[in-house]
Design a protein around this motif. Structure first.
Motif, PDB file in Angstrom:
ATOM      1  N   ASP A  29       0.827  -1.215   0.000  1.00 51.76           N
ATOM      2  CA  ASP A  29       0.000   0.000   0.000  1.00 51.76           C
ATOM      3  C   ASP A  29       0.863   1.268   0.000  1.00 51.76           C
ATOM      4  OD1 ASP A  29       0.923  -0.046   2.570  1.00 51.76           O
ATOM      5  OD2 ASP A  29      -1.041  -0.209   3.535  1.00 51.76           O
ATOM      6  N   ARG A  30       2.176   1.120   0.069  1.00 50.93           N
ATOM      7  CA  ARG A  30       3.062   2.291   0.003  1.00 50.93           C
ATOM      8  C   ARG A  30       3.694   2.467  -1.377  1.00 50.93           C
ATOM      9  NH1 ARG A  30       4.881   4.771   4.478  1.00 50.93           N
ATOM     10  NH2 ARG A  30       6.834   5.210   3.413  1.00 50.93           N
ATOM     11  N   LYS A  31       3.189   1.712  -2.355  1.00 51.75           N
ATOM     12  CA  LYS A  31       3.873   1.716  -3.660  1.00 51.75           C
ATOM     13  C   LYS A  31       3.887   3.098  -4.319  1.00 51.75           C
ATOM     14  CE  LYS A  31      -0.219  -0.041  -6.022  1.00 51.75           C
ATOM     15  NZ  LYS A  31      -0.815  -1.247  -6.610  1.00 51.75           N
ATOM     16  N   GLU A  32       2.857   3.905  -4.048  1.00 47.61           N
ATOM     17  CA  GLU A  32       2.852   5.253  -4.639  1.00 47.61           C
ATOM     18  C   GLU A  32       3.340   6.298  -3.641  1.00 47.61           C
ATOM     19  OE1 GLU A  32      -0.961   5.776  -6.539  1.00 47.61           O
ATOM     20  OE2 GLU A  32      -0.190   4.828  -8.362  1.00 47.61           O
ATOM     21  N   ILE A  33       3.922   5.825  -2.547  1.00 50.87           N
ATOM     22  CA  ILE A  33       4.570   6.741  -1.597  1.00 50.87           C
ATOM     23  C   ILE A  33       6.077   6.671  -1.792  1.00 50.87           C
ATOM     24  CG2 ILE A  33       4.991   7.239   0.852  1.00 50.87           C
ATOM     25  CD1 ILE A  33       2.184   6.019   1.397  1.00 50.87           C
ATOM     26  N   ASP A  34       6.621   5.440  -1.788  1.00 48.07           N
ATOM     27  CA  ASP A  34       8.081   5.335  -1.950  1.00 48.07           C
ATOM     28  C   ASP A  34       8.499   4.857  -3.340  1.00 48.07           C
ATOM     29  OD1 ASP A  34       7.838   2.497  -1.859  1.00 48.07           O
ATOM     30  OD2 ASP A  34       7.892   2.553   0.315  1.00 48.07           O
ATOM     31  N   TRP A  35       7.552   4.535  -4.191  1.00 48.21           N
ATOM     32  CA  TRP A  35       7.826   4.179  -5.594  1.00 48.21           C
ATOM     33  C   TRP A  35       8.865   3.071  -5.740  1.00 48.21           C
ATOM     34  CZ3 TRP A  35       4.141   5.955  -8.578  1.00 48.21           C
ATOM     35  CH2 TRP A  35       3.508   7.156  -8.233  1.00 48.21           C
ATOM     36  N   GLY A  36       8.866   2.145  -4.769  1.00 42.58           N
ATOM     37  CA  GLY A  36       9.788   1.008  -4.863  1.00 42.58           C
ATOM     38  C   GLY A  36      11.204   1.356  -4.478  1.00 42.58           C
ATOM     39  N   GLY A  37      11.433   2.585  -4.018  1.00 44.40           N
ATOM     40  CA  GLY A  37      12.770   2.985  -3.572  1.00 44.40           C
ATOM     41  C   GLY A  37      13.698   3.296  -4.730  1.00 44.40           C
ATOM     42  N   CYS A  38      14.962   2.953  -4.538  1.00 40.37           N
ATOM     43  CA  CYS A  38      16.000   3.403  -5.461  1.00 40.37           C
ATOM     44  C   CYS A  38      16.473   2.263  -6.360  1.00 40.37           C
ATOM     45  CB  CYS A  38      17.159   3.945  -4.635  1.00 40.37           C
ATOM     46  SG  CYS A  38      18.579   4.343  -5.631  1.00 40.37           S
ATOM     47  N   ARG A  39      16.436   2.499  -7.670  1.00 36.53           N
ATOM     48  CA  ARG A  39      16.845   1.477  -8.643  1.00 36.53           C
ATOM     49  C   ARG A  39      18.360   1.253  -8.601  1.00 36.53           C
ATOM     50  NH1 ARG A  39      14.350  -1.360  -8.308  1.00 36.53           N
ATOM     51  NH2 ARG A  39      13.426  -0.252  -6.597  1.00 36.53           N
ATOM     52  N   CYS A  40      19.097   2.320  -8.398  1.00 31.97           N
ATOM     53  CA  CYS A  40      20.560   2.195  -8.412  1.00 31.97           C
ATOM     54  C   CYS A  40      21.030   1.407  -7.194  1.00 31.97           C
ATOM     55  CB  CYS A  40      21.207   3.577  -8.454  1.00 31.97           C
ATOM     56  SG  CYS A  40      20.577   4.577  -9.808  1.00 31.97           S
ATOM     57  N   GLN A  41      20.349   1.599  -6.078  1.00 28.59           N
ATOM     58  CA  GLN A  41      20.693   0.866  -4.869  1.00 28.59           C
ATOM     59  C   GLN A  41      20.328  -0.616  -5.015  1.00 28.59           C
ATOM     60  OE1 GLN A  41      21.255   2.703  -1.010  1.00 28.59           O
ATOM     61  NE2 GLN A  41      19.158   2.015  -0.638  1.00 28.59           N
ATOM     62  N   ALA A  42      19.179  -0.880  -5.668  1.00 28.20           N
ATOM     63  CA  ALA A  42      18.774  -2.264  -5.905  1.00 28.20           C
ATOM     64  C   ALA A  42      19.841  -2.966  -6.745  1.00 28.20           C
ATOM     65  CB  ALA A  42      17.418  -2.306  -6.610  1.00 28.20           C
ATOM     66  N   LEU A  43      20.364  -2.257  -7.728  1.00 26.09           N
ATOM     67  CA  LEU A  43      21.417  -2.838  -8.565  1.00 26.09           C
ATOM     68  C   LEU A  43      22.712  -3.006  -7.767  1.00 26.09           C
ATOM     69  CD1 LEU A  43      22.460  -3.680 -11.438  1.00 26.09           C
ATOM     70  CD2 LEU A  43      23.482  -1.405 -11.477  1.00 26.09           C
ATOM     71  N   ALA A  44      23.113  -1.943  -7.075  1.00 24.13           N
ATOM     72  CA  ALA A  44      24.409  -1.967  -6.395  1.00 24.13           C
ATOM     73  C   ALA A  44      24.454  -3.045  -5.306  1.00 24.13           C
ATOM     74  CB  ALA A  44      24.708  -0.600  -5.789  1.00 24.13           C
ATOM     75  N   LEU A  45      23.341  -3.244  -4.618  1.00 23.08           N
ATOM     76  CA  LEU A  45      23.363  -4.170  -3.488  1.00 23.08           C
ATOM     77  C   LEU A  45      22.767  -5.537  -3.823  1.00 23.08           C
ATOM     78  CD1 LEU A  45      22.506  -1.855  -0.471  1.00 23.08           C
ATOM     79  CD2 LEU A  45      24.700  -2.281  -1.581  1.00 23.08           C
ATOM     80  N   ALA A  46      21.643  -5.543  -4.550  1.00 20.13           N
ATOM     81  CA  ALA A  46      20.975  -6.819  -4.827  1.00 20.13           C
ATOM     82  C   ALA A  46      21.350  -7.371  -6.205  1.00 20.13           C
ATOM     83  CB  ALA A  46      19.459  -6.643  -4.735  1.00 20.13           C
ATOM     84  N   GLY A  47      22.038  -6.568  -7.004  1.00 17.92           N
ATOM     85  CA  GLY A  47      22.469  -7.037  -8.318  1.00 17.92           C
ATOM     86  C   GLY A  47      21.369  -7.020  -9.369  1.00 17.92           C
ATOM     87  N   ASP A  48      20.225  -6.395  -9.060  1.00 14.90           N
ATOM     88  CA  ASP A  48      19.109  -6.359 -10.011  1.00 14.90           C
ATOM     89  C   ASP A  48      18.393  -5.015  -9.865  1.00 14.90           C
ATOM     90  OD1 ASP A  48      16.834  -6.652 -11.521  1.00 14.90           O
ATOM     91  OD2 ASP A  48      15.997  -8.311 -10.358  1.00 14.90           O
ATOM     92  N   ALA A  49      18.482  -4.189 -10.913  1.00 21.63           N
ATOM     93  CA  ALA A  49      17.891  -2.850 -10.856  1.00 21.63           C
ATOM     94  C   ALA A  49      16.374  -2.893 -10.723  1.00 21.63           C
ATOM     95  CB  ALA A  49      18.289  -2.051 -12.093  1.00 21.63           C
ATOM     96  N   ALA A  50      15.741  -4.007 -11.082  1.00 23.45           N
ATOM     97  CA  ALA A  50      14.280  -4.102 -11.023  1.00 23.45           C
ATOM     98  C   ALA A  50      13.791  -4.771  -9.741  1.00 23.45           C
ATOM     99  CB  ALA A  50      13.757  -4.869 -12.240  1.00 23.45           C
ATOM    100  N   ALA A  51      14.706  -5.028  -8.819  1.00 26.37           N
ATOM    101  CA  ALA A  51      14.312  -5.663  -7.558  1.00 26.37           C
ATOM    102  C   ALA A  51      13.787  -4.614  -6.581  1.00 26.37           C
ATOM    103  CB  ALA A  51      15.517  -6.381  -6.941  1.00 26.37           C
ATOM    104  N   THR A  52      13.097  -5.063  -5.533  1.00 23.11           N
ATOM    105  CA  THR A  52      12.721  -4.165  -4.443  1.00 23.11           C
ATOM    106  C   THR A  52      14.003  -3.600  -3.827  1.00 23.11           C
ATOM    107  OG1 THR A  52      10.738  -5.454  -3.992  1.00 23.11           O
ATOM    108  CG2 THR A  52      11.569  -4.082  -2.182  1.00 23.11           C
TER     109      THR A  52
END
Lengths: 87, 357
Positions: free
Chosen positions: B297-320
């Motif tokens: 229910d927060r998807k339009e509040i935080d917009w899934g967070g940061c894509r660059c951070q998802a890539l840098a840490l989780a290795g996938d820019a499209a991840a949470t």
């Protein structure tokens, strides 16, 4: 309330032709005031007090004065905390 | 909507927490004055309201005054984000005449020895104090920006006191955001939980004390968060960032994302970039989100967070964003905090050619 609200340094309240809407531009902040807030902000001229602004709105809009006074106070309190208006 | 105009990556300072990319643009690749003038015109027509001249050090461009004047003539709200070390009396007068609306001045600490050590610029802090005075004397609103990290967090109270003493309208206390150089130096910068609590407490008390007088904007570190930040107010939602060489990016760190062909303003108009480009559409809105985010229910509040951070840490820019407590990768944040605890404090300074040479 006798306080006279003014826009702080670097704050601009202007009409944006692209959006066809009033915008409040402040240092690294952008406010899109709703219809009520636009009517309130149009009366900020550095001479009108908060009471005078409420009087003006009460004379023009069909709403109880107390309700208008509440809206006006809440709008200015919010914009003061966020650095757009000086009270 | 805002345009972040990164005029140059050149900078006399060498802050190790800089969020510029490790691969910095060379001076020869920078957009020309005429190209920037055209981009500013396109921005105004597109409905951009504010332009933030940034960098690098935007004042390293000799044509900054001309660009401020042009932006101002277009009705854009003009802001300069600067280290202030080049803000002489002459420069201040010229910017004022050009119609500058606001200046954000960065500080590296509350006082000179430490501040100059973090910036790698001897005498820099003293020049910044002069710059702050010039800004206030010119009647302009001043934002004093302080980036906090492990090596200066104890002095956040003194930083706020300095901002007050300088007559700032707004103080920004920003925990380091771990992109670019800051990510490289993360172990030496990431604060402990006790330090974070200290900063939180000082900021909360100062906000209460200064309410209605000075606004304190506070940027918290993702690594201790339970919910991600609404990075850039959502991808392709509120900002266009133009790199010194003209690449249009949804955020200034986006160049690190693989599989993207970021359009350049040399080839394509800003309106086409905003509306039609794959780069700006890919993570816009909520349709691209993984199921975890789409059901939130927060998807339009935080917009899934940061894509660059998802890539840098989780290795996938499209991840949470791993900053979210619901992310299966959230443990990576805790692991980074553990790794930083007690780690050596050596910093790799930001330099144009540290790594590529």
């Amino acid at each position: 309330m006798a306080a006279v609200p003014t826009f702080r340094r670097g704050v601009k309240f202007r009409f944006d032709a692209v959006r066809n809407a009033w915008v409040l531009l402040a240092p690294e902040k952008l406010f899109m005031p709703d219809e009520t807030a636009v009517e309130i902000l149009k009366l900020v001229d550095g001479t009108r007090s908060i009471d005078a602004i409420v009087d003006d709105l009460a004379a023009r809009f069909d709403a109880p004065r107390e309700m208008i006074a509440e809206d006006v106070a809440a709008t200015f309190a919010n914009l003061s905390t966020r650095g757009a208006v000086q009270l | 909507m805002g345009l972040i105009a990164e005029l140059t990556h050149r900078c006399p300072l060498q802050c190790a927490y800089c969020s510029n990319p490790l691969a910095l643009d060379d001076r020869k690749a920078e957009l020309t004055t005429d190209e920037w003038r055209r981009v500013l015109g396109e921005a105004a027509a597109l409905g951009i309201l504010q332009v933030h001249f940034s960098g690098g050090e935007p004042m390293a461009r000799r044509d900054l005054v001309e660009m401020v004047a042009h932006a101002s003539s277009l009705g854009l709200y003009t802001n300069i984000i600067t280290s202030g070390v080049l803000l002489t009396d002459e420069a201040m007068a010229a910017l004022l005449a050009a119609g500058i609306d606001h200046i954000q001045l960065s500080f590296q600490d509350a006082a000179a020895p430490a501040a100059d050590r973090f910036s790698g610029y001897r005498g820099g802090h003293a020049k910044k104090l002069d710059a702050a005075r010039r800004i206030c004397e010119a009647g302009l609103p001043l934002t004093a920006n302080f980036v906090v990290h492990k090596q200066n967090a104890e002095r956040v109270g003194e930083m706020i006191a300095l901002g007050e003493a300088l007559g700032a309208e707004r103080i920004e206390i920003a925990h380091t955001q771990y992109y670019g150089w800051a990510l490289l130096n993360r172990n030496a910068l990431l604060p402990t939980f006790a330090q974070l609590e200290h900063v939180n407490g000082v900021v909360a008390a100062a906000r209460q004390r200064l309410n209605g007088r000075i606004t304190i904007d506070y940027v918290v570190p993702d690594y201790y968060a339970a919910r991600p930040k609404a990075c850039m107010g959502g991808w392709g939602n509120r900002f266009i960032n133009i790199s010194p060489s003209g690449k249009a990016l949804p955020c200034h760190a986006a160049e690190t994302l693989p599989g993207f062909q970021f359009p350049t303003v040399r080839d394509v108009s800003l309106a086409e970039i905003w509306v039609d480009s794959d780069a700006f559409s890919r993570f816009r809105g909520v349709d691209w989100m993984p199921e975890l985010c789409r059901a939130c229910d927060r998807k339009e509040i935080d917009w899934g967070g940061c894509r660059c951070q998802a890539l840098a840490l989780a290795g996938d820019a499209a991840a949470t964003d791993p900053a979210c407590a619901h992310s299966p990768d959230h443990h990576l944040m805790g692991a980074a905090v553990t790794a930083a605890d007690g780690a050596p404090l050596d910093l790799v300074p930001r330099r144009l050619r540290t790594l590529s040479a």
